[in-house]
Structure formats: structure tokens, C-alpha cells
Design a protein around this motif. Structure first.
Motif, PDB file in Angstrom:
ATOM      1  N   GLY A  23     -19.694   6.350 -23.562  1.00 55.56           N
ATOM      2  CA  GLY A  23     -18.861   5.433 -22.787  1.00 55.56           C
ATOM      3  C   GLY A  23     -18.526   5.902 -21.385  1.00 55.56           C
ATOM      4  N   ARG A  91     -21.959  -5.782 -16.644  1.00 58.84           N
ATOM      5  CA  ARG A  91     -20.823  -5.682 -17.562  1.00 58.84           C
ATOM      6  C   ARG A  91     -21.252  -5.248 -18.973  1.00 58.84           C
ATOM      7  NH1 ARG A  91     -16.726  -8.695 -15.032  1.00 58.84           N
ATOM      8  NH2 ARG A  91     -18.074 -10.420 -14.477  1.00 58.84           N
ATOM      9  N   ASP A  92     -22.427  -5.722 -19.399  1.00 57.69           N
ATOM     10  CA  ASP A  92     -22.903  -5.396 -20.750  1.00 57.69           C
ATOM     11  C   ASP A  92     -23.327  -3.930 -20.894  1.00 57.69           C
ATOM     12  OD1 ASP A  92     -22.488  -8.038 -21.383  1.00 57.69           O
ATOM     13  OD2 ASP A  92     -24.541  -8.615 -20.873  1.00 57.69           O
ATOM     14  N   ASN A  95     -20.315  -0.314 -21.620  1.00 56.66           N
ATOM     15  CA  ASN A  95     -19.572  -0.470 -22.869  1.00 56.66           C
ATOM     16  C   ASN A  95     -19.081   0.891 -23.371  1.00 56.66           C
ATOM     17  OD1 ASN A  95     -21.783   0.772 -24.283  1.00 56.66           O
ATOM     18  ND2 ASN A  95     -22.874  -1.185 -24.113  1.00 56.66           N
ATOM     19  N   ASP A  96     -18.478   0.889 -24.548  1.00 56.96           N
ATOM     20  CA  ASP A  96     -17.880   2.112 -25.093  1.00 56.96           C
ATOM     21  C   ASP A  96     -18.896   3.143 -25.552  1.00 56.96           C
ATOM     22  OD1 ASP A  96     -15.497   0.926 -24.679  1.00 56.96           O
ATOM     23  OD2 ASP A  96     -15.085   0.475 -26.789  1.00 56.96           O
ATOM     24  N   GLU A  97     -20.131   2.712 -25.715  1.00 55.35           N
ATOM     25  CA  GLU A  97     -21.160   3.599 -26.255  1.00 55.35           C
ATOM     26  C   GLU A  97     -22.002   4.266 -25.178  1.00 55.35           C
ATOM     27  OE1 GLU A  97     -21.858   4.609 -29.411  1.00 55.35           O
ATOM     28  OE2 GLU A  97     -19.866   3.736 -29.695  1.00 55.35           O
TER      29      GLU A  97
END
Ligand SMILES: Nc1ncnc2c1ncn2[C@@H]1O[C@H](COP(=O)(O)OP(=O)(O)OP(=O)(O)O)[C@@H](O)[C@H]1O
Ligand SMILES: [Mg+2]
Length: 135
Positions: A23, A91-92, A95-97
Motif C-alpha cells: 500500500g 485511483r485503482d 490501493n491498500d495492496e
């Protein structure tokens, strides 16, 4: 930190790889040819990537999957406008990953979240000065 050559820059990237967590967003700041891509190449190798690393200059982003860790390497130098950033689905990616590296983040100013780390590279002849700031 003084970086005497390309090998030292790769080693510095590999060292930073040890501190990365899923992330994280990392900005890379420095002039053309400073060594931003070289640094990311060192990080990717440090994470266990064994294949080649292309500069994402023309396609804006290169994706990696390193032992199930998604990593995205952006170069926004040729970004034309904010719409292009939307269009590529920025934006995609954030993410947190995923761990994201962004060269030329100023080109996406106002559209990118605050980074977790900033890597700044200053050219000193054939050497470089490396400044890593954790924000
Ligand atoms: N001390 C050093 N550290 C890193 N790179 C060095 C050093 N000395 C010379 N170089 C050379 O500088 C170049 C750095 O290129 P690199 O593509 O990494 O820069 P960049 O910052 O990503 O540029 P761009 O903004 O065009 O994407 C390489 O050709 C590398 O061999
Ligand atoms: Mg580059």
C-alpha cells in the motif's frame, strides 16, 4: 547519502526494499537522468524481481507482480493532463495492496495523494546525493 555510481544506486534501492509495506506510495524526485529509474530497478531486484525493468516513460506505467506483491512503477513525465491520469485509472492502482513508485509526481500535482516516502536525487557530476524522507 552519497551514491558514487550506478551500482551504489541499485544497492540503495535494494536497501529501501526492506522497509516497504503493501500500500505504500513513493515519490521519486530528481532531474532527467538523475537515477530515479535506476533506483526503482534496485528496489524491484531487492524485492526479488529477476527479469528486466523497463522505464515506463512511454506507457506511463509498468506493472510487476513480485512473489504476489503488486508493484506499479509510474513515470508521469509525458502526462498531458489530469484527464489522462483519470483515464489510466490511477485511483485503482493506489490501493491498500500495491506498492507504487511515481517518477515526476509534480506532473500529477493536485491529483495524487500524499506519499508515504519521498526519494530525492541530486546530480553531483557522476555521483548522486540521495535523500529519502519518510512522511
Ligand atoms: N551515481 C549514479 N547513480 C545513478 N545513476 C548514475 C550514476 N552515475 C551515472 N549514472 C547513470 O545515470 C543514468 C540514470 O538514468 P535513469 O534512467 O535511472 O534516470 P531517471 O532519473 O529515471 O531519468 P528520467 O527522468 O529521464 O526517467 C543511467 O544511465 C546511469 O548509468
Ligand atoms: Mg526514469
Amino acid at each position: 547519502m552519497n551514491i558514487k555510481d550506478e551500482q551504489a544506486m541499485l544497492a540503495a534501492g535494494a536497501q529501501l526494499a526492506l522497509q516497504l509495506k503493501p500500500g505504500m506510495l513513493i515519490f521519486l524526485v530528481g532531474d532527467l537522468g538523475a537515477g530515479k529509474t535506476t533506483f526503482v530497478r534496485g528496489v524491484l531486484r531487492g524485492l526479488g524481481h529477476t527479469e528486466s525493468v523497463k522505464s515506463p516513460t512511454y506507457n506511463l506505467v509498468e506493472p510487476y507482480d513480485i512473489n504476489n506483491q503488486p508493484v506499479f512503477h509510474f513515470d508521469l513525465y509525458r502526462l498531458m493532463d489530469s484527464e489522462e491520469l483519470e483515464y489510466m485509472g490511477m485511483r485503482d492502482y493506489l490501493n491498500d495492496e500495491a506498492i507504487c513508485f511515481i517518477e515526476w509526481p509534480d506532473k500529477g500535482e493536485g491529483l495524487l495523494p500524499e506519499p508515504d516516502m519521498q526519494v530525492q536525487i541530486l546530480i553531483k557530476g557522476t555521483q548522486r546525493e540521495l535523500l529519502v524522507t519518510t512522511l
